[in-house]
Write an enzyme that holds these catalytic residues in place. Structure first.
Site, PDB file in Angstrom:
ATOM      1  N   HIS A 226       3.919  -2.347   3.108  1.00  0.00           N
ATOM      2  CA  HIS A 226       3.917  -0.988   2.567  1.00  0.00           C
ATOM      3  C   HIS A 226       5.212  -0.730   1.803  1.00  0.00           C
ATOM      4  O   HIS A 226       6.287  -1.142   2.243  1.00  0.00           O
ATOM      5  CB  HIS A 226       3.781   0.050   3.685  1.00  0.00           C
ATOM      6  CG  HIS A 226       2.479  -0.013   4.413  1.00  0.00           C
ATOM      7  ND1 HIS A 226       2.237  -0.918   5.423  1.00  0.00           N
ATOM      8  CD2 HIS A 226       1.342   0.721   4.278  1.00  0.00           C
ATOM      9  CE1 HIS A 226       1.001  -0.754   5.881  1.00  0.00           C
ATOM     10  NE2 HIS A 226       0.439   0.234   5.199  1.00  0.00           N
TER      11      HIS A 226
ATOM     12  N   ASP B 186       0.823  -1.213   0.000  1.00  0.00           N
ATOM     13  CA  ASP B 186       0.000   0.000   0.000  1.00  0.00           C
ATOM     14  C   ASP B 186       0.856   1.262   0.000  1.00  0.00           C
ATOM     15  O   ASP B 186       2.013   1.256   0.418  1.00  0.00           O
ATOM     16  CB  ASP B 186      -0.891   0.037   1.246  1.00  0.00           C
ATOM     17  CG  ASP B 186      -2.117  -0.840   1.095  1.00  0.00           C
ATOM     18  OD1 ASP B 186      -2.196  -1.564   0.088  1.00  0.00           O
ATOM     19  OD2 ASP B 186      -2.988  -0.795   1.984  1.00  0.00           O
TER      20      ASP B 186
END
Length: 781
Positions: free
Chosen positions: A256, A104
């Protein structure tokens, strides 16, 4: 009183000046529009950059305790992949021993390429949920992702929690991200992950309508089974531990590639892949997991149908499907395809090739961002330079103005023997019927012996007749009215100089009034034989209006700080047209008032410096002038001034190489004028633009305090100028509003002037509408 006038004519054809004035007026509108477009472009670039830099932080919930009573239980208890078909919610899980590795908040120019290297090394496909603003800033990274076979999903454009947004904002966040993907990699996608989302049981009544809306539009929303919590930076071992599914279950794993320091994620990723493969796991994309899950469901349905048929029963109803995958289509397959094959074929379903308007709009967005990414840093550097220059100017003005005041106001200071011989006052006038009588009345009270020459520059309103009548009513015998065909202010002044009877000439505007002692004070510096010209102190007479008050502040600061500074440095750039005095021989020596520029006062001042004459400032010689009464007239006046100053500086650019005492202006004055009157003011809007930028996108409180600090510095300077000139401080209450409104207009005027100069435009002397309301103030000495 004597009068000189040309023969009367019944009709007079428009002069060259009048024709040029008409042409110039016709050219102004396009240039104003161009100046405004330049400012709009700058503002747009700043807004785009600020919008793109919406802060991306840790992936955590921004609310808690919200009800989920409206969310179906089978959704809350279902798998992490949510899609809608025919308005019905369908969830899917990642098959056992399978990991859909997701990232993400990217792309990030530092960490995303590092993660891509690790994934390429281990031949692992992943799904990246990208922030649209980051996509538009780093399109090459996204293109590399797609080329390497990774899957792309939407993570909104600005990483905003969509649960609190309107339908229009939700649509905008998705569409803008799709445009960014189209411009960066030529694709769009059907995958979506909401910022601050987590597992399925976290869906609540605020977020559920968002997923319903996007599902109806064909998007598949992706959640997680396993969270590495790498954004907490807990260490490599914990990231691996927290990202490992339990008991061989399949999982949508969250990591991430942006939003902070991701060095621990990069270090953990290779070890994590090796560990999971050792446990028998395979890696796939979200679409690959969906396809494999659909195959398994199809096989189960086939087995149930076969079992029911052998028992003489009807086939069971088909299980719910997702993403448009048919159980019948996949049930006949062996289910033995590799994860690589699954993910490759699934990409065909998740990605769409961008075409037509979407593709071109996307490329335009990426191009605009490319421009913003390069312009804004350059503007930031310019802001630092401008800030240093502005603060330096304020400091230099305060120090030198104080020294000037102390030097000139010492009791023993003297220019030399008192100058008592008569002087000639030249009043150029063009349609000054409202003011010329007041001007002559003020000169009639002069305490110094004067000759008055009114040069009527082709007026059509009876200015010369009014001047004669005023002289007669005042009993003045020292007035001459000279009429000439309209030729412009420089020509009118030159005509007056040629007809002057005395060796010192005082020049003033036809809308200006002198105090009784003004001429006497103005000519005293000529006791020094090296002085060739003297600048007086112009005051705004109609200061009781808002525009007048703003100009009053500007005049007091400009004349009492700027001119004191320039005087002490011996590089005075301008003798104001409203009040100035010259040696007649010096004016003739430099060729008189030039018609080459609009700023004939600046032009002749620089010319006198270059001939070795000294130009000084006499603050005690005051003139009261009528400032423009409307914004339109103010724009016209300041436009002429600023453009004329540029013309004069360009005309005298060779002064930079002048030698000896006559080269002082080129060495000192020219750089100061260029920096402080052109470069800095042109760049000064950066301060306001960046202040607004910082207030909106960075830190409102800190930015506001910084703006107030700059305003405080200006207030100190203005207050000191008012003290030196013994002005009333109440007008300084208008300073904050002046900074917000009046100063912005002056920026536009200067930008307009620069555009005119760059496009080779020409202007001529422009007449402002006057009211004649300014008279000699009561109590003036």
């Amino acid at each position: 009183m004597t009068t000189t006038t040309p023969p009367r004519r019944r009709r007079r054809a428009p002069s060259k000046i009048e024709r040029a004035r008409g042409k110039a007026a016709a050219l102004q509108k396009p240039r104003v529009i161009l100046a405004l477009l330049l400012l709009l472009a700058l503002t747009s670039v700043m807004l785009l950059d600020g919008y793109l830099r919406a802060e991306v932080g840790g992936d955590q919930r921004v609310r808690s305790g919200a009800s989920s009573s409206d969310v179906p239980d089978d959704v809350l208890e279902g798998g992490p992949i949510l899609s809608f078909r025919g308005g019905q919610a369908v969830t899917q899980s990642v098959p056992d021993k399978t990991i859909a590795l997701t990232f993400d908040d990217g792309p990030n120019p530092t960490w995303t390429p590092e993660i891509l290297k690790v994934l390429e090394k281990y031949d692992v496909p992943a799904t990246f949920f990208l922030v649209g603003s980051m996509v538009s800033r780093y399109p090459d990274i996204v293109d590399d992702m797609v080329d390497q076979g990774h899957e792309i999903g939407i993570h909104t454009f600005t990483h905003v929690d969509l649960s609190y947004q309107s339908d229009a904002r939700i649509t905008r966040e998705i569409e803008q991200t799709q445009l960014a993907l189209a411009g960066a990699a030529g694709i769009t996608t059907t995958l979506f992950r909401a910022p601050y989302s987590s597992e399925m049981d976290a869906i609540d009544n605020y977020s559920w309508p968002v997923y319903q809306k996007l599902g109806e539009e064909g998007y598949t929303s992706v959640f997680i089974d396993t969270d590495s919590d790498d954004w907490k930076k807990p260490g490599v071992s914990k990231i691996i531990k927290w990202a490992t599914p339990e008991d061989g279950e399949g999982a949508s794993v969250l990591m991430h590639d942006a939003g902070g320091d991701r060095s621990q994620t990069v270090k953990a990723l290779g070890t994590y892949i090796e560990k999971m493969r050792a446990k028998g796991y395979t890696f796939t994309t979200i679409s690959g997991a969906m396809e494999e899950s659909s195959e398994q469901q199809g096989q189960q349905q086939g087995q149930q149908a076969a079992g029911g048929a052998s028992a003489g029963q009807q086939p069971a109803a088909p299980a719910q499907q997702s993403g448009g995958q048919s159980g019948g289509q996949s049930g006949g397959q062996s289910g033995e395809q590799s994860s690589g094959q699954n993910s490759t074929s699934a990409l065909q379903a998740a990605h769409r090739t961008a075409t037509g308007t979407t593709l071109y709009e996307g490329k335009a967005l990426v191009a605009a961002v490319w421009v913003a990414e390069r312009v804004v840093p350059a503007l930031s550097a310019g802001l630092v330079v401008v800030g240093v220059a502005v603060i330096g100017r304020f400091g230099m003005m305060l120090v030198l103005a104080r020294r000037h005041y102390r030097k000139r106001n010492k009791r023993r200071f003297s220019w030399g023997p008192p100058v008592t011989r008569p002087v000639t006052v030249i009043v150029p006038a063009y349609n000054e019927k409202e003011c010329i009588a007041n001007t002559l009345e003020s000169l009639a009270k002069s305490t110094h012996s004067i000759e008055i020459i009114v040069v009527d520059d082709g007026s059509s309103d009876g200015t010369s007749e009014i001047a004669r009548a005023a002289a007669d009513s005042l009993g003045l015998t020292n007035v001459r009215v000279i009429r000439q065909e309209n030729a412009g202010k420089p020509a009118a002044l030159n005509n007056g100089v040629r007809n002057a009877s005395h060796d010192i000439v005082v020049m003033m505007d036809g809308d200006t009034v002198f105090e009784p002692d003004t001429v006497r004070q103005l000519v005293q510096p000529f006791a020094d034989p090296g002085v060739g010209a003297v600048a007086g102190n112009a005051k705004v007479g109609n200061r009781n209006t808002m525009i007048g008050a703003w100009q009053h502040i500007e005049y007091v600061m400009g004349f009492n700080l700027d001119r004191r500074m320039y005087d002490l440095l011996r590089c005075m750039p301008t003798i104001p047209g409203a009040i100035g005095a010259f040696r007649r021989d010096a004016v003739l020596q430099v060729g008189g008032m030039s018609e080459d520029t609009l700023a004939e006062d600046t032009d002749i001042t620089i010319a006198m410096h270059r001939e070795g004459w000294r130009v000084v400032y006499q603050e005690h010689a005051r003139a009261w002038t009528e400032a423009p009464g409307s914004l339109k007239q103010l724009w016209s006046q300041r436009y002429r001034w600023s453009y004329g100053t540029m013309q004069a500086l360009w005309k005298h650019r060779k002064s930079l190489t002048d030698k000896g005492p006559s080269g002082r202006f080129g060495r000192v004055g020219m750089p100061l004028v260029v920096i402080f009157q052109i470069v800095t003011p042109v760049c000064a809007p950066l301060i306001d633009v960046f202040t607004a930028y910082a207030m909106i996108f960075v830190d409102f409180k800190a930015s506001l305090l910084a703006w107030l600090a700059v305003l405080g510095v200006q207030l100190v300077c203005a207050g000191y100028a008012f003290k030196l000139d013994k002005e009333k401080y109440r007008y300084l209450l208008m300073l904050p509003l002046q900074q917000l409104a009046y100063r912005q207009m002056m920026y536009l005027v200067l930008i307009h002037s620069c555009v005119t100069a760059l496009t080779g435009g020409r202007l001529r002397w422009q007449k402002l509408k006057r009211t004649g309301e300014v008279g000699t103030p009561a109590g003036a000495s």
